[in-house]
Design an enzyme around this catalytic site. Sequence first.
Site, PDB file in Angstrom:
ATOM      1  N   HIS A  41       2.733   3.245  -8.922  1.00  0.00           N
ATOM      2  CA  HIS A  41       2.609   1.813  -9.202  1.00  0.00           C
ATOM      3  C   HIS A  41       3.864   1.304  -9.926  1.00  0.00           C
ATOM      4  O   HIS A  41       4.363   0.231  -9.651  1.00  0.00           O
ATOM      5  CB  HIS A  41       1.367   1.531 -10.051  1.00  0.00           C
ATOM      6  N   LEU A  72      11.041 -20.623  -4.294  1.00  0.00           N
ATOM      7  CA  LEU A  72       9.987 -19.763  -3.727  1.00  0.00           C
ATOM      8  C   LEU A  72       8.741 -19.879  -4.577  1.00  0.00           C
ATOM      9  O   LEU A  72       8.809 -19.830  -5.813  1.00  0.00           O
ATOM     10  CB  LEU A  72      10.456 -18.297  -3.728  1.00  0.00           C
ATOM     11  N   ASP A 124       0.837  -1.206   0.000  1.00  0.00           N
ATOM     12  CA  ASP A 124       0.000   0.000   0.000  1.00  0.00           C
ATOM     13  C   ASP A 124       0.872   1.258   0.000  1.00  0.00           C
ATOM     14  O   ASP A 124       1.972   1.256   0.536  1.00  0.00           O
ATOM     15  CB  ASP A 124      -0.895  -0.037   1.252  1.00  0.00           C
TER      16      ASP A 124
END
Length: 248
Positions: A41, A135, A24
């Site tokens: 972004h 991962l 955020d």
Amino acid sequence: MSEDLLHRLLLNGDVPRHVAIIMDGNGRWARQRGLPRQFGHKEGMKAVREAVEGAVDAGVEVLTLFAFSTENWQRPRQEVSALMSLLQFYARQEVKELREKGVEVHVLGELDRVDAHTRKAVDVLVDGTNGGSKLRLNLMISYGGREEIVRAARLLARRVAEGDLAADEIDEDAVSGSLFTVGVPDPDLLIRTSGELRISNFLLWQLAYTEMHITSVLWPDFTRENLFEAILDYQRRERRFGRVTANS
Ligand code: FPP
């Protein structure tokens, strides 16, 4: 500095297997610089890279990132399309490096709502990283926690209607197994950036016993060092899962 933190957290052991992040603060980061939100972004993509690399180095097994919520569809069309373009760009640009690092990408959410170009880019990323064993990276796109639970209820109801399952057999495992995150252990640690103290419809079922780490850092400024600090914070916690411990 970040290597020192990494060394410390590896010495402590008990690295969280699954870290989830609410990324955020992109909009605020851009506004502070007098730039349109999209720039935040774009810069946030670099922080995604930092988080992925840091997670691999720390030995985290699963990293789940909240990239686009069902609520985000209500943002101005221009911003939605900038976010989708960014996802396409990320998918194409990073697939090779992610594969080389042993990262397997899964994209989870209501993908029927996503445009064909983005879906295609996402497929390239998912197929191109299939088999990565270091991962598992879950990118949550067009995702909402309540919608996910509703979807699970429908899937289970359908199985009951088809005679495949008895209503009394519906237990926590059955619900977990009907979520997008089927087969993935619940997050041990949730990180939220930009200081907000909310869950924002993220992984509502899965976060039941997750430790939370809230940082005021805005997502585009998030670095692997911030990830390591969050893990060190997690390692200081005593997890009780609702029970008492020997010392209490
Ligand atoms: C929240 O910031 C962030 C988002 C809605 C999008 C997250 C997307 C990225 C980090 C970009 C790329 C991601 C990938 C996986 C390539 P906000 O816009 O709500 O910020 P604000 O609260 O300051 O307005």
